[in-house]
Design an enzyme around this catalytic site. Structure first.
Site, PDB file in Angstrom:
ATOM      1  CB  CYS A   1      -0.242  -5.674  -9.933  1.00  0.00           C
ATOM      2  SG  CYS A   1       0.545  -4.337  -9.039  1.00  0.00           S
ATOM      3  N   GLY A   2       1.479  -7.622  -7.636  1.00  0.00           N
ATOM      4  CA  GLY A   2       2.034  -7.763  -6.283  1.00  0.00           C
ATOM      5  C   GLY A   2       2.300  -6.430  -5.611  1.00  0.00           C
ATOM      6  CG  HIS A   3       5.240  -3.853  -7.127  1.00  0.00           C
ATOM      7  ND1 HIS A   3       6.258  -3.984  -6.209  1.00  0.00           N
ATOM      8  CD2 HIS A   3       5.723  -4.338  -8.285  1.00  0.00           C
ATOM      9  CE1 HIS A   3       7.309  -4.515  -6.809  1.00  0.00           C
ATOM     10  NE2 HIS A   3       7.010  -4.754  -8.066  1.00  0.00           N
ATOM     11  CB  CYS A   4      -1.569  -3.385  -6.817  1.00  0.00           C
ATOM     12  SG  CYS A   4      -1.039  -2.861  -8.456  1.00  0.00           S
TER      13      CYS A   4
END
Ligand SMILES: *[C@@H]1O[C@H](CO)[C@@H](O)[C@H](O)[C@H]1NC(C)=O
Length: 509
Positions: A67-70
């Site tokens: 997950c990019g936001h993570c």
């Protein structure tokens, strides 16, 4: 179930800028991030309960490696953990790889609906709150220091008040001549309940407030907000009334959706509301912006409390939203309404003097819904038939047995399934009562009667109209057996009127 799918819809949308939906869990790709010497505690199903019991205040990030936001959050979270490790009382930052099979139960138990999800566990997990703070290291530290302190802090000087009150967030101020009594206690208990979402302070003299107001004697609760009337008072100290006052007063007449993270909490609230949602997408730097916004504000104020919430979105931040709703930038400025059940209404290139009339038409039921759909294919002679939003119900209600796959073009499991579905379709080629079909769920709206939470999702609709989700094995044999067992032989007795139509449809397909 309605609630679940609403959460899903908003998380898909928010995925575009805040977090990634859990449904992407099924895309099992991505590299493992190795972490050593970390101030962040790594938890999993085996040590989770123990850690929560041991530390009085733990923040847990549920993440997925892909997950990019993570990934963006990770270095900030790490930095914050390092600063907070020296804090007294202790603040522990932890993480759980919720994508890992062994931790799925934890993710389900704590209602993780997107990545990253951050939760605050206090008091051995007896009190769990959603982390609603910023995503940068300094912001995380500042927010958590407040969370670990008293639910509402007493503020004693006007300088301190001025420092706390900024133009970015909602602050709830309790003004009490003395810090005791039922009113004060109720205020503190509401503060404790809602503390992760809003900031609470209390003071003994209204003169300390900006534009100091010595006429306010209290007890009174004043909600300060960076929008609309900027300040609202309430003197109803009933706990429920106070919570309700805060919920209502903290929602802007128009929610702003742009790249400013300070607005994200309001956007999340907007999408989690049960209201119908009106959204105006316009380039905030364009000439029309002011005129459009002012008209929009007029309508929004008039409709306040009538079941519609209003959002204005900047084109610069809205690419994801456009993709999600199937809109084109060329159509901006545009206004869109989405109802709770997913029904949408749409007006492209809207002029300032059309907004009021259009929304009135909507209110009075004079508009026709808008549906995202690919064109109905003119040629459809592959074994697996292509279905789009505009003919989905015709196909499903055709009096045939239809196996329908909802897929996404990027989904690996769907690609694996494609040749298998081909094989199934070929094996039923002679059976005119069976249709194998697929719909690109990213390019077409999925009607509310199908619950699609991941890809591929497969439904079977029998000739007599029984609709069920297929959850069997993914081999051609499994699927063929299932269809053979569940199909109704020609539903002519049930739907004789349709037979003409049916024939046409099979030809058409
Ligand atoms: C918005 O308008 C400004 C000024 O006209 C322009 O420079 C910018 O490219 C536009 N942004 C988008 C996303 O169209």
């Amino acid at each position: 179930m309605a609630v679940k799918s609403r959460v899903w819809i908003s998380s898909i949308f928010l995925a575009l800028f805040v977090f990634s939906p859990v449904s992407s869990v099924r895309v099992e790709e991505g590299a493992e991030a190795k972490q050593e010497d970390s101030s962040v505690l790594t938890l999993d199903a085996s040590n989770f309960d123990e850690a929560i019991a041991k530390h009085p205040f733990v923040v847990v990030e549920f993440y997925a490696p892909w997950c990019g936001h993570c990934k963006n959050l990770a270095p900030e979270y790490e930095k914050a953990a390092s600063v907070l490790s020296k804090h007294d009382p202790p603040v522990v930052l932890a993480k759980v790889d919720a994508n890992d099979e062994v931790n799925r139960e934890l993710a389900t138990k704590y209602e993780v609906s997107g990545f990253p999800t951050l939760k605050i566990f206090r008091n051995e997990g007896k009190n769990i709150q959603e982390y609603k703070g910023p995503r940068d290291a300094d912001g995380i530290v500042e927010y958590l220091k407040k969370q670990v302190g008293p639910a509402s802090a007493e503020v004693k000087s006007s300088d301190d008040v001025a420092n706390l009150i900024n133009d970015k967030k909602v602050i709830i101020v309790g003004i009490f001549p003395e810090f005791s009594g039922q009113e004060f206690e109720n205020f503190m208990s509401v503060a404790d309940k809602l503390r992760s979402e809003y900031e609470f302070i209390h003071l003994s003299d209204a003169k300390l407030l900006p534009h100091g107001d010595s006429s306010v004697k209290g007890p009174v609760v004043r909600l300060l907000k960076p929008f609309d009337e900027l300040s609202v008072d309430s003197q109803d100290f009933n706990v429920e009334a106070l919570e309700n006052f805060i919920e209502v007063a903290s929602v802007p007449i128009i929610t702003t959706f742009n790249k400013d993270p300070a607005n994200h909490p309001f956007v999340i609230k907007f999408f989690n509301s049960d209201n119908s949602k009106a959204m105006l997408f316009v380039n905030f730097s364009s000439e029309q912006f002011d005129a459009l916004k002012s008209k929009y504000h007029e309508v929004a104020s008039a409709f306040k409390g009538k079941g519609i919430s209003f959002l204005i979105g900047d084109l610069d931040a809205s690419q994801g939203a456009f993709q999600y709703f199937g809109l084109k930038e060329d159509d901006a400025p545009l206004v869109l309404i989405q109802e709770h059940d997913g029904t949408k209404y749409f007006k492209p290139t809207v002029e300032p003097d059309q907004i009021v009339a259009w929304l009135n038409d909507y209110q009075e039921g004079r508009l026709k819904p808008f549906r995202k759909s690919e064109p109905i294919p003119e040629v459809n002679n592959e074994p697996v038939k292509v279905v789009v939003a505009d003919n989905l119900h015709d196909v499903v209600n055709s009096g045939k047995n239809v196996l329908l796959e909802f897929y996404a073009p990027w989904c690996g499991h769907c690609k694996k399934l494609a040749p298998i579905l081909d094989e199934v379709a070929v094996s039923f080629e002679k059976d005119t009562d069976v249709v194998i079909a697929k719909m690109d769920a990213t390019a077409n709206d999925i009607p509310g009667d199908f619950d699609v939470k991941g890809y591929p999702t497969i439904y079977f609709s029998s000739a007599s109209g029984k609709v069920m989700q297929y959850e069997g094995g993914r081999t051609a044999e499994d699927i063929i057996n299932y269809i053979t067992e569940n199909k109704d032989s020609a539903a002519s007795s049930e739907a004789p009127v349709q037979s003409e139509q049916e024939k046409e449809l099979k030809d058409e397909l």
